[in-house]
Design an enzyme around this catalytic site. Structure first.
Site, PDB file in Angstrom:
ATOM      1  N   ASP A  37      -0.114   3.650 -10.501  1.00 21.43           N
ATOM      2  CA  ASP A  37      -0.379   2.358  -9.860  1.00 21.43           C
ATOM      3  C   ASP A  37      -1.572   2.415  -8.908  1.00 21.43           C
ATOM      4  O   ASP A  37      -1.368   2.440  -7.697  1.00 21.43           O
ATOM      5  CB  ASP A  37       0.882   1.926  -9.094  1.00 21.43           C
ATOM      6  CG  ASP A  37       0.855   0.454  -8.744  1.00 21.43           C
ATOM      7  OD1 ASP A  37      -0.072  -0.239  -9.176  1.00 21.43           O
ATOM      8  OD2 ASP A  37       1.776   0.011  -8.037  1.00 21.43           O
ATOM      9  N   GLU A  84       9.289  -4.064 -12.624  1.00 19.89           N
ATOM     10  CA  GLU A  84       9.589  -4.251 -11.199  1.00 19.89           C
ATOM     11  C   GLU A  84      10.593  -5.389 -10.960  1.00 19.89           C
ATOM     12  O   GLU A  84      10.383  -6.262 -10.122  1.00 19.89           O
ATOM     13  CB  GLU A  84       8.298  -4.492 -10.419  1.00 19.89           C
ATOM     14  CG  GLU A  84       7.307  -3.360 -10.619  1.00 19.89           C
ATOM     15  CD  GLU A  84       6.108  -3.391  -9.703  1.00 19.89           C
ATOM     16  OE1 GLU A  84       5.643  -4.492  -9.378  1.00 19.89           O
ATOM     17  OE2 GLU A  84       5.644  -2.304  -9.337  1.00 19.89           O
ATOM     18  N   GLU A 143      -5.364  -2.249  -2.547  1.00 23.82           N
ATOM     19  CA  GLU A 143      -3.960  -2.082  -2.158  1.00 23.82           C
ATOM     20  C   GLU A 143      -3.652  -0.682  -1.628  1.00 23.82           C
ATOM     21  O   GLU A 143      -3.079  -0.528  -0.552  1.00 23.82           O
ATOM     22  CB  GLU A 143      -3.063  -2.393  -3.365  1.00 23.82           C
ATOM     23  CG  GLU A 143      -1.601  -2.118  -3.089  1.00 23.82           C
ATOM     24  CD  GLU A 143      -0.702  -2.408  -4.279  1.00 23.82           C
ATOM     25  OE1 GLU A 143      -1.203  -2.904  -5.304  1.00 23.82           O
ATOM     26  OE2 GLU A 143       0.505  -2.139  -4.175  1.00 23.82           O
TER      27      GLU A 143
HETATM   28  C1  GCV Z   1       2.023  -8.011  -8.580  1.00 27.49           C
HETATM   29  C2  GCV Z   1       2.183  -2.821  -7.780  1.00 27.49           C
HETATM   30  C3  GCV Z   1       2.021  -3.732  -6.611  1.00 27.49           C
HETATM   31  C4  GCV Z   1       2.732  -5.041  -6.832  1.00 27.49           C
HETATM   32  C5  GCV Z   1       2.207  -5.662  -8.117  1.00 27.49           C
HETATM   33  C6  GCV Z   1       2.438  -4.681  -9.257  1.00 27.49           C
HETATM   34  C7  GCV Z   1       1.860  -5.181 -10.563  1.00 27.49           C
HETATM   35  O1  GCV Z   1       3.482  -2.367  -7.861  1.00 27.49           O
HETATM   36  O2  GCV Z   1       2.483  -3.090  -5.450  1.00 27.49           O
HETATM   37  O3  GCV Z   1       2.467  -5.861  -5.728  1.00 27.49           O
HETATM   38  O4  GCV Z   1       2.833  -6.885  -8.386  1.00 27.49           O
HETATM   39  O5  GCV Z   1       1.809  -3.458  -8.954  1.00 27.49           O
HETATM   40  O6  GCV Z   1       0.751  -4.779 -10.873  1.00 27.49           O
HETATM   41  O7  GCV Z   1       2.511  -5.932 -11.239  1.00 27.49           O
END
Ligand code: GCV
Length: 764
Positions: free
Chosen positions: A279, A200, A307
Site C-alpha cells: 500500500d 477493506e 499518505e
Molecule cells: C480509499 C489504503 C488507504 C485507504 C484507501 C485504500 C484504497 O488502505 O489507507 O484510505 O481507501 O488504501 O486504496 O482503497
C-alpha cells in the site's frame, strides 16, 4: 501526422509568406491543446521559437487522476483542505476553480478524472447527482478530460432498487444497463467506472459467491456501447489475516485473487494495480500482478497524495520512485517486459492501458499544500505521457515553470527534489521494511509496532531473533514464487536480493551483513542519522535562495522545511531507539540512546508540570513527557552548564489537533520566543495522543547562552470547557452545564529541550 495519433502534436518553426511563424499541428482539438501548452512551457523557459521541431504523442491512453473525495467534501487521505467539488451547490453554481483545475491538468496531459472516492457512495448514481456530475463534465470537456465515477459494487441494492446485489442477477444486469444509458444521456463522453470491491470491509462479489470478473463484466457490458471502461482495482485483500499464521501474507492477495481470472474479463475492463503489493509504502517491490495478467489490460495506480510519505508536510518527490517501478523489468517468460511497457499494452499486445494517480487536491490555493508537492502532480503527468522522460528533465522543467529561470534557484531545487525520496526512505523505513508509521492512526509519524499483531497484514515481524517477512518459497509465505522465474530467483536468494528490499522478502538477524558490508542494524542507525541530517539541510539550502523567491512562498516553504527537519528527528529517534531495544546492539558511533545536549522535560525543575508516559514509548524521548493541567500554566527550568556561545535551542513538544497551548521560552527571565501549538492540518485527528504523529519541534536560532544562565519554558495549556453533552436537556445552566472534555484538552505537553549541536542544530 500519423505518428501524432489522436492526442499528439507537432510544433515547428517555419515561415509563411516570408514571415517567421510557429506552427502547432495535430489531428484533433486535444492534440492542438497539448501542443499549445507545450509551446507556452517552452516560451516560459526562455526557449527560442526560431528552431522548434517537436513531435510528441502520449504513450499511455488513459492518464487518469483519482479523487478520494466524499459527498460531504471530506477527502480520504487528502492533505490540502476540503474537496474542490462543491456538490451541494452543483449544478446551479459551478465554481470557477474547476476551470483552473481542468486547465492545470490538461497542461500536463491528464485526460480523465475520477470524481469521487473509491470507497464510494451510491448517491452519485441518483438522477439528482448525475446532473451535478454533468455540470463538472461540461467544464472538463473543452480540456480533453473525461469524467469517471467510482461506484459502489452493490449500488442497485444499496439504493433499494433491486432485491439483490448479485452481479449475475437479471435485475442487477438490467439496472446497470439502464443506469449507463441514463449517465450517457447526461454525459456523452463519460469515461467509465472505477470499482473497489471485496477490499477493506467493502462489499464485493464474493458475498454472492461471484468473482471480480463477474462484477466487472456486468458494468463493462453496460458501458461498452458507449466505449466506456471499467477500472477494476486489484486492491482486493482480507484485512483480517491471522498474525499467527506464518504463511498468511497480504502481499499475495493481488495474484491470488486475479491471476486465475486472466482472460475472463470483457475487453473494456482494465485491472488497476497499485505499484506495490501492500500500500504505497516508501519502498515496496513491484506488484507481481503486472506479470500475471497476460490477456487483460492493466493500469498502474500510484499516489500523488502523500499518505505514507509525509502527507505534504515532508518534501518527497515521488516520480523517482514511480520511475524505478516503471523501469522494473518483470522478465515474463525470460523476456524484456518492464512495467512501463506492460501498462502501455505493448508487452502483451493489449489495446489499452493506463496510468492512474490518487491526487486528492483540496481547496488550498496551491492545491496540494506544500509548494514542493506540486512537483509530484507535474511529474505524474509527465511520466504518464512518457514513462521514459528523464527525471532530471521533468524536475528541471517543473522548477523553471514554478520558480523561474534563475540558475541557482533551479540547481538548488532540482537537487533537493531529486534526492528527496531516498532521504525520506532513509529516515522512515529503509531496507524494504515498509513505512514504519502508525498504521492504526493517520499514517503520519512513526508508530512502529502498530503494524504488527493485527489483521491488516502490513507486518514486518520484528522479533528478538531478527526482522523481516520471510516470503521465500523455501521457508516462507511463497510470495516470491508469484514473480516470473528470473525475478523470483533474484529475490529468493540472500546472495542476490537487493539490500533495499531485503526485509520485504527475508527474515534476518539484526547483525546480518548487508551487501554494503554493514550490519543491518548499524545500517539502519546510519541511514536514520544521514536521512535526518539531509532533511535538516533543506533549511539552509532554501535560505540560500531567500532573495530570489517571493516572500509568501519563501516563508511557507521555509516553515515546512523547518517542520520536516524536526519531524525527521522524531522518526530517526523512534526507529533507532526501537531497533536498539529489540536488537540489544549498540550503535558503533554511540549516538543511539545518547543525547548529551538533550535536557529531558521530566528531569527539569518544574512548577506544576507532571510526568506522563508517551505511547508508544519510542516516540517520546526516554518514553516520557510532561503535561500541565493548571489553568495558569506551568514552568520547566534548568540552569545551564555550557561554554558561552550561540546555540540553537530546540523545544520538542506535542501539538495535538484540539487545543492551542502557548509556550514561552526565557533566558534569565527575559522571553526570547513565544509561540502557539495550533496545528490543525489535515493529518491531525481529534485524538489527544502524545506520539510520533504529534511530536513537533520548535527551534530558536542563535541564542546567546553561558554557564549559569537559567532557561525557563512556560507552557499554558488550552483547557476547553465544553457544554456538557446533554446538559441542556438535563436543565443544567451556566457553569453547571460545563465540564472539561478530556479529548479536547491540550496540556502544553513537552518532551525535551535540546541545545545544539544535534540533528539540524549547529553551534554558531
Ligand atoms: C480509499 C489504503 C488507504 C485507504 C484507501 C485504500 C484504497 O488502505 O489507507 O484510505 O481507501 O488504501 O486504496 O482503497
Amino acid at each position: 501526422m500519423a505518428a501524432a495519433g489522436a492526442e499528439g502534436f507537432v510544433l515547428e518553426s517555419t515561415n509563411w509568406e516570408g514571415h517567421p511563424v510557429t506552427l502547432i499541428a495535430a489531428n484533433s482539438d486535444q492534440g492542438l491543446l497539448y501542443g499549445a501548452f507545450r509551446l507556452l512551457a517552452l516560451m516560459q523557459q526562455g526557449e527560442p521559437l526560431s528552431a522548434l521541431d517537436v513531435h510528441d504523442a502520449p504513450r499511455l491512453k488513459l492518464r487518469v487522476l483519482d479523487h478520494w473525495d466524499n459527498p460531504d467534501r471530506s477527502i480520504e487521505r487528502g492533505y490540502a483542505g476540503q474537496s474542490i467539488w462543491d456538490f451541494w451547490r452543483l449544478p446551479g453554481y459551478v465554481d470557477p476553480r474547476y476551470t483552473d483545475y481542468a486547465r492545470a491538468d490538461a497542461s500536463i496531459g491528464v485526460n480523465g478524472i475520477v470524481l469521487n472516492n473509491v470507497s464510494a457512495s451510491s448517491v452519485y448514481l441518483t438522477p439528482r447527482w448525475i446532473a451535478k456530475l454533468a455540470a463538472i463534465a461540461a467544464v472538463m470537456r473543452p480540456y480533453g478530460i473525461r469524467v469517471y465515477l467510482s461506484v459502489l459494487f452493490n449500488s442497485p441494492l444499496d439504493l433499494g432498487e433491486t432485491s439483490t446485489g448479485d452481479p449475475r442477477d437479471p435485475q442487477v444486469i438490467a439496472w446497470w444497463h439502464a443506469k449507463a444509458d441514463e449517465i450517457y444521456r447526461a454525459i456523452p463522453d463519460f469515461g467509465g467506472f472505477t470499482v473497489k470491491a471485496d477490499s477493506e470491509g467493502r462489499k464485493g462479489p464474493s458475498q454472492y459467491g461471484r468473482t471480480p470478473a463477474d462484477a466487472a463484466n456486468v458494468l463493462a457490458r453496460a458501458l461498452a456501447p458507449y466505449h466506456g471502461v471499467v477500472l477494476y482495482r486489484g486492491f482486493v485483500y482480507n484485512n483480517h489475516l491471522d498474525w499467527h499464521d506464518l504463511k498468511a501474507d497480504r502481499a499475495r492477495a493481488g495474484v491470488d485473487n486475479f491471476a486465475s481470472l486472466d482472460g475472463k474479463f470483457e475487453k473494456n475492463v482494465i485491472i488497476q494495480i497499485k505499484e506495490g503489493p501492500i500500500d504505497f509504502q516508501a519502498r515496496e517491490p513491484v506488484s507481481p500482478l503486472f506479470a500475471a495478467l497476460l490477456h487483460t489490460p492493466q493500469a498502474i495506480e500510484v499516489q500523488t497524495s502523500q499518505e505514507y510519505t509525509g502527507q505534504q508536510r515532508h518534501m518527497v518527490w515521488l516520480p523517482s520512485m514511480w520511475q524505478w517501478v516503471l523501469d522494473t523489468d518483470m522478465r515474463v517468460d525470460g523476456k524484456h517486459s518492464p512495467v512501463k511497457e506492460i501498462i502501455t499494452g505493448k508487452t502483451f499486445n493489449q489495446p489499452t492501458g493506463g496510468f492512474v494517480s490518487v491526487v486528492n487536491v483540496g481547496m488550498e490555493p496551491n492545491w496540494l499544500h506544500h509548494p514542493m508537492a506540486m512537483a509530484n502532480l507535474y511529474g505524474y503527468g509527465k511520466l504518464a505521457w512518457n514513462p521514459d522522460e528523464s527525471l532530471e528533465k521533468i524536475i528541471d522543467t517543473w522548477t523553471r515553470l514554478t520558480w523561474g529561470n534563475d540558475p541557482q534557484v533551479d540547481r538548488t531545487i532540482d537537487a533537493m527534489q531529486l534526492g528527496s525520496w531516498n532521504v525520506y526512505e532513509s529516515y522512515t523505513g529503509p531496507n524494504g521494511v515498509g513505512t514504519l508509521t502508525n498504521i492504526l492512526g493517520y499514517h503520519f509519524g512513526p508508530g512502529i509496532e502498530s503494524a504488527e499483531r493485527n489483521g491488516w497484514g502490513q507486518w514486518f515481524r520484528g522479533e528478538k531473533d531478527g526482522i523481516g517477512m520471510d516470503r521465500t518459497v523455501a521457508t516462507g509465505t511463497g510470495y516470491i514464487g508469484q514473480y516470473p522465474k528470473e525475478l523470483a530467483e533474484k529475490y529468493e536468494s540472500l546472495a542476490t536480493c537487493p539490500d533495499d528490499l531485503l526485509l520485504f522478502f527475508h527474515h534476518v538477524p539484526y547483525d546480518y551483513k548487508l551487501h554494503s558490508g554493514k550490519a543491518l542494524v548499524q545500517s539502519i542507525y546510519d541511514a536514520h542519522y544521514d536521512g535526518a541530517r539531509a532533511a535538516a539541510d533543506y533549511v539552509p539550502q532554501w535560505e540560500s535562495l531567500k532573495d530570489k523567491i517571493d516572500p509568501e512562498r519563501y516563508e511557507k516553504t521555509h516553515a515546512l522545511f523547518e517542520y520536516q527537519a524536526g519531524h525527521a528527528i522524531v522518526w530517526r529517534d523512534a526507529i533507532n531507539n526501537w531497533f536498539h531495544q529489540i536488537s540489544g546492539i549498540d550503535d558503533v558511533q554511540g549516538r543511539v540512546g545518547h543525547h548529551p545536549n538533550r535536557i529531558e522535560a521530566e528531569s527539569m525543575k518544574t512548577g506544576g508540570y507532571r510526568t506522563v508516559d508517551v505511547v508508544p514509548w519510542e516516540t517520546g524521548s526516554g518514553g516520557k513527557a510532561v503535561e500541565c493541567h493548571a489553568v495558569k500554566g506551568c514552568t520547566l527550568t534548568t540552569t545551564l552548564e555550557r561554554p558561552a556561545g550561540r546555540y540553537d535551542v530546540a523545544v520538542q513538544y506535542f501539538d495535538i489537533w484540539h487545543g492551542v497551548s502557548t509556550y514561552t521560552l526565557s533566558v534569565n527571565g527575559a522571553p526570547i520566543a513565544t509561540w502557539k501549538a495550533d496545528d490543525t492540518l489535515p493529518p491531525a485527528q481529534p485524538d489527544s495522543h502524545l506520539d510520533g504523529q504529534t511530536s513537533t519541534r520548535r527551534t530558536i536560532h542563535h541564542v546567546a547562552l553561558k554557564s549559569g544562565d537559567v532557561l525557563e519554558l512556560r507552557g499554558v495549556p488550552d483547557l476547553r470547557l465544553e457544554l456538557f453533552h446533554g446538559a441542556q436537556a438535563s436543565g443544567l445552566t451556566g457553569a453547571q452545564g460545563l465540564r472539561m472534555e478530556p479529548n479536547l484538552q491540550e496540556y502544553a505537553p513537552v518532551d525535551y529541550i535540546e541545545l545544539g549541536p544535534d540533528g539540524p542544530i549547529t553551534p554558531q
